[in-house]
Scaffold this motif. Structure first.
Motif, PDB file in Angstrom:
ATOM      1  N   ILE A   3       6.207  39.795  43.966  1.00  0.00           N
ATOM      2  CA  ILE A   3       7.071  40.970  44.042  1.00  0.00           C
ATOM      3  C   ILE A   3       6.993  41.719  42.716  1.00  0.00           C
ATOM      4  N   GLU A   4       7.122  43.029  42.783  1.00  0.00           N
ATOM      5  CA  GLU A   4       7.313  43.845  41.592  1.00  0.00           C
ATOM      6  C   GLU A   4       8.792  43.806  41.242  1.00  0.00           C
ATOM      7  N   THR A   5       9.103  43.900  39.958  1.00  0.00           N
ATOM      8  CA  THR A   5      10.508  43.871  39.555  1.00  0.00           C
ATOM      9  C   THR A   5      11.202  45.142  40.012  1.00  0.00           C
ATOM     10  N   PRO A   6      12.243  45.028  40.843  1.00  0.00           N
ATOM     11  CA  PRO A   6      12.973  46.235  41.246  1.00  0.00           C
ATOM     12  C   PRO A   6      13.755  46.807  40.073  1.00  0.00           C
ATOM     13  N   SER A   7      14.114  48.058  40.169  1.00  0.00           N
ATOM     14  CA  SER A   7      14.885  48.690  39.098  1.00  0.00           C
ATOM     15  C   SER A   7      16.257  48.034  39.011  1.00  0.00           C
ATOM     16  N   PRO A   8      16.603  47.440  37.851  1.00  0.00           N
ATOM     17  CA  PRO A   8      17.906  46.778  37.734  1.00  0.00           C
ATOM     18  C   PRO A   8      19.042  47.786  37.709  1.00  0.00           C
ATOM     19  N   THR A   9      20.184  47.345  38.162  1.00  0.00           N
ATOM     20  CA  THR A   9      21.351  48.227  38.202  1.00  0.00           C
ATOM     21  C   THR A   9      22.226  48.096  36.966  1.00  0.00           C
ATOM     22  N   SER A  10      21.958  47.110  36.111  1.00  0.00           N
ATOM     23  CA  SER A  10      22.765  46.901  34.907  1.00  0.00           C
ATOM     24  C   SER A  10      21.913  47.126  33.670  1.00  0.00           C
ATOM     25  N   ALA A  11      22.590  47.320  32.531  1.00  0.00           N
ATOM     26  CA  ALA A  11      21.877  47.548  31.277  1.00  0.00           C
ATOM     27  C   ALA A  11      21.246  46.252  30.782  1.00  0.00           C
ATOM     28  N   ARG A  12      20.157  46.386  30.046  1.00  0.00           N
ATOM     29  CA  ARG A  12      19.478  45.222  29.475  1.00  0.00           C
ATOM     30  C   ARG A  12      20.325  44.650  28.345  1.00  0.00           C
ATOM     31  N   ALA A  13      20.639  43.354  28.413  1.00  0.00           N
ATOM     32  CA  ALA A  13      21.458  42.710  27.390  1.00  0.00           C
ATOM     33  C   ALA A  13      21.202  41.213  27.409  1.00  0.00           C
ATOM     34  N   PRO A  14      20.118  40.735  26.757  1.00  0.00           N
ATOM     35  CA  PRO A  14      19.852  39.293  26.732  1.00  0.00           C
ATOM     36  C   PRO A  14      21.057  38.539  26.168  1.00  0.00           C
ATOM     37  N   GLY A  15      21.397  37.444  26.805  1.00  0.00           N
ATOM     38  CA  GLY A  15      22.565  36.676  26.386  1.00  0.00           C
ATOM     39  C   GLY A  15      22.240  35.595  25.381  1.00  0.00           C
ATOM     40  N   PHE A  16      21.221  35.839  24.548  1.00  0.00           N
ATOM     41  CA  PHE A  16      20.811  34.866  23.532  1.00  0.00           C
ATOM     42  C   PHE A  16      20.158  35.631  22.386  1.00  0.00           C
ATOM     43  N   HIS A  17      20.029  34.967  21.245  1.00  0.00           N
ATOM     44  CA  HIS A  17      19.367  35.586  20.095  1.00  0.00           C
ATOM     45  C   HIS A  17      17.869  35.649  20.357  1.00  0.00           C
ATOM     46  N   THR A  18      17.302  36.837  20.321  1.00  0.00           N
ATOM     47  CA  THR A  18      15.864  36.986  20.546  1.00  0.00           C
ATOM     48  C   THR A  18      15.070  36.909  19.243  1.00  0.00           C
ATOM     49  N   SER A  19      15.767  36.837  18.120  1.00  0.00           N
ATOM     50  CA  SER A  19      15.109  36.643  16.827  1.00  0.00           C
ATOM     51  C   SER A  19      14.886  35.155  16.572  1.00  0.00           C
ATOM     52  N   PRO A  20      13.706  34.778  16.059  1.00  0.00           N
ATOM     53  CA  PRO A  20      13.449  33.377  15.740  1.00  0.00           C
ATOM     54  C   PRO A  20      13.906  32.962  14.352  1.00  0.00           C
ATOM     55  N   ALA A  21      14.688  33.803  13.677  1.00  0.00           N
ATOM     56  CA  ALA A  21      15.005  33.552  12.265  1.00  0.00           C
ATOM     57  C   ALA A  21      15.690  32.206  12.056  1.00  0.00           C
ATOM     58  N   ARG A  22      16.698  31.893  12.855  1.00  0.00           N
ATOM     59  CA  ARG A  22      17.426  30.625  12.639  1.00  0.00           C
ATOM     60  C   ARG A  22      16.554  29.404  12.952  1.00  0.00           C
ATOM     61  N   PRO A  23      15.876  29.331  14.093  1.00  0.00           N
ATOM     62  CA  PRO A  23      15.018  28.157  14.310  1.00  0.00           C
ATOM     63  C   PRO A  23      13.890  28.048  13.292  1.00  0.00           C
ATOM     64  N   LEU A  24      13.336  29.170  12.853  1.00  0.00           N
ATOM     65  CA  LEU A  24      12.267  29.099  11.848  1.00  0.00           C
ATOM     66  C   LEU A  24      12.796  28.567  10.514  1.00  0.00           C
ATOM     67  N   ALA A  25      14.027  28.918  10.174  1.00  0.00           N
ATOM     68  CA  ALA A  25      14.614  28.416   8.927  1.00  0.00           C
ATOM     69  C   ALA A  25      14.767  26.904   8.979  1.00  0.00           C
ATOM     70  N   LEU A  26      15.175  26.364  10.122  1.00  0.00           N
ATOM     71  CA  LEU A  26      15.279  24.910  10.260  1.00  0.00           C
ATOM     72  C   LEU A  26      13.903  24.258  10.306  1.00  0.00           C
ATOM     73  N   LEU A  27      12.967  24.880  11.018  1.00  0.00           N
ATOM     74  CA  LEU A  27      11.627  24.300  11.128  1.00  0.00           C
ATOM     75  C   LEU A  27      10.913  24.266   9.784  1.00  0.00           C
ATOM     76  N   ALA A  28      11.269  25.177   8.883  1.00  0.00           N
ATOM     77  CA  ALA A  28      10.652  25.177   7.556  1.00  0.00           C
ATOM     78  C   ALA A  28      10.948  23.888   6.801  1.00  0.00           C
ATOM     79  N   ARG A  29      12.007  23.181   7.191  1.00  0.00           N
ATOM     80  CA  ARG A  29      12.369  21.913   6.556  1.00  0.00           C
ATOM     81  C   ARG A  29      11.743  20.711   7.259  1.00  0.00           C
ATOM     82  N   CYS A  30      11.027  20.965   8.357  1.00  0.00           N
ATOM     83  CA  CYS A  30      10.503  19.867   9.180  1.00  0.00           C
ATOM     84  C   CYS A  30       9.024  19.646   8.890  1.00  0.00           C
ATOM     85  N   PRO A  31       8.656  18.480   8.353  1.00  0.00           N
ATOM     86  CA  PRO A  31       7.242  18.239   8.020  1.00  0.00           C
ATOM     87  C   PRO A  31       6.340  18.172   9.244  1.00  0.00           C
TER      88      PRO A  31
END
Length: 350
Positions: A3-31
């Protein structure tokens, strides 16, 4: 099925952080952390009549063998840090808080490994509920991480119900990778962790000055697909067509988007075990109905053929779940100038 994605009736608003900044900061400490390879596959591209084919190979991810290593472990860590009131995982208060925390989750295998690994690092406890269809190899690996495995009869959905029940009875912390009305905070953390994969791809494509025209994203409950699609829409310099791929036996996202509401994707048991989820994640559905262009399904035979093709054409070992994106690419009618990205989401079982 497509199926093709139909036109949504609501505004786009992901319910999660789409930036990887926090996980990358923790992963920087992981060998154990390093970006996974974005492999060029010129022989496969030529065989398929494409200009370019890239394979994001998640099989070496942090020694756990799949992209799931990015989600559950980050969610465990972030919940511990939030409870301790610190952003330093080495803070003694974080360790003290973790010792009193028990996480429980249902899993088809890889998510449970990630939660178990995160709990072990912080000296927390983990319980992982596996349905009868999950291979014993996953149970052994989860137990080797120090987690307790709880087996239940029935389907993946039955294991989720048991995890919810035990969390309520025992007072444990439920950490599912699926989400539903009233339960989104923990799954949102898991999806935030998955954005690291999308950021690694973005950085690699920006460095090469080449971008894919088509991205194939396999989906079980949909967390990886939604996290990657949202990051693409918000952060990539050039926008590809995003195609979500599900087993023909479990088209929960396709049916939900077609119906305009969460809809179960009933079907027989699929060999694509990590994708064999009959109920889509609410957060994934809400995101992908905006950010994906198409939803397609692949058959058991198509997934098996894709496993063989990856082994013969690119010397890469995976499962039908891991090869589902390539299976959809094989069935797609792309133009010769197309540049495609697929994700090898896991290594071989065991």
């Amino acid at each position: 099925m497509m199926i093709e994605t139909p036109s949504p009736t609501s505004a786009r608003a992901p319910g999660f952080h789409t930036s990887p900044a926090r996980p990358l900061a923790l992963l920087a400490r992981c060998p154990a952390h390093a970006p996974t390879p974005l492999r060029e596959a010129p022989r496969l591209a030529a065989r398929l009549g494409l200009d370019q084919l890239w394979i994001k190979d998640e099989s070496p991810r942090m020694g756990l063998g799949s992209f799931k290593a990015l989600g559950g472990a980050f969610a465990v860590a972030q919940m511990i840090l939030d409870s301790a009131g610190t952003d330093d995982p080495m803070d003694p208060q974080a360790q003290a808080v973790a010792r009193d925390m028990t996480f429980i989750t249902a899993s088809a295998g890889n998510h449970g490994l990630s939660v178990a690994a995160g709990a072990r690092v912080f000296s927390a406890r983990a319980r992982v509920v596996l349905s009868a269809s999950v291979p014993q190899a996953f149970a052994r690996r989860i137990e080797a991480m120090g987690a307790e495995v709880i087996r239940v009869d029935g389907s993946y959905e039955d294991s989720v119900a048991e995890a919810v029940r035990l969390a309520e009875v025992q007072g444990w912390i439920h950490l599912a990778d699926g989400s539903w009305s009233g339960y989104t905070a923990a799954p949102a953390l898991i999806m935030e962790g998955y954005t690291v994969l999308a950021e690694e791809c973005r950085a690699a494509f920006a460095g090469r000055g080449q971008w894919p025209t088509h991205v194939f994203l396999q989906a079980g409950v949909g967390g990886l697909a939604a996290a990657t699609a949202a990051h693409i829409r918000e952060s990539w310099d050039q926008q590809p067509e995003v195609i979500v791929v599900e087993p023909e036996a479990a088209p929960c996202l396709l049916r939900s988007v077609a119906a305009g509401a969460l809809t179960r994707g009933d079907g027989p048991v699929s060999a694509m075990g990590r994708l064999d989820c009959k109920d889509a994640s609410l957060l994934a559905y809400q995101t992908l109905r905006h950010d994906a262009d198409r939803f397609v399904t692949v058959t058991e035979d198509q997934a098996a053929q894709a496993v063989t093709l990856l082994a013969e054409g690119a010397a890469l070992a995976t499962t039908p779940s891991g090869a589902a994106g390539l299976a959809a690419l094989l069935a797609a009618d792309l133009p010769a100038q197309a540049r495609a990205l697929v994700i090898l989401s896991e290594g071989p079982e065991g």
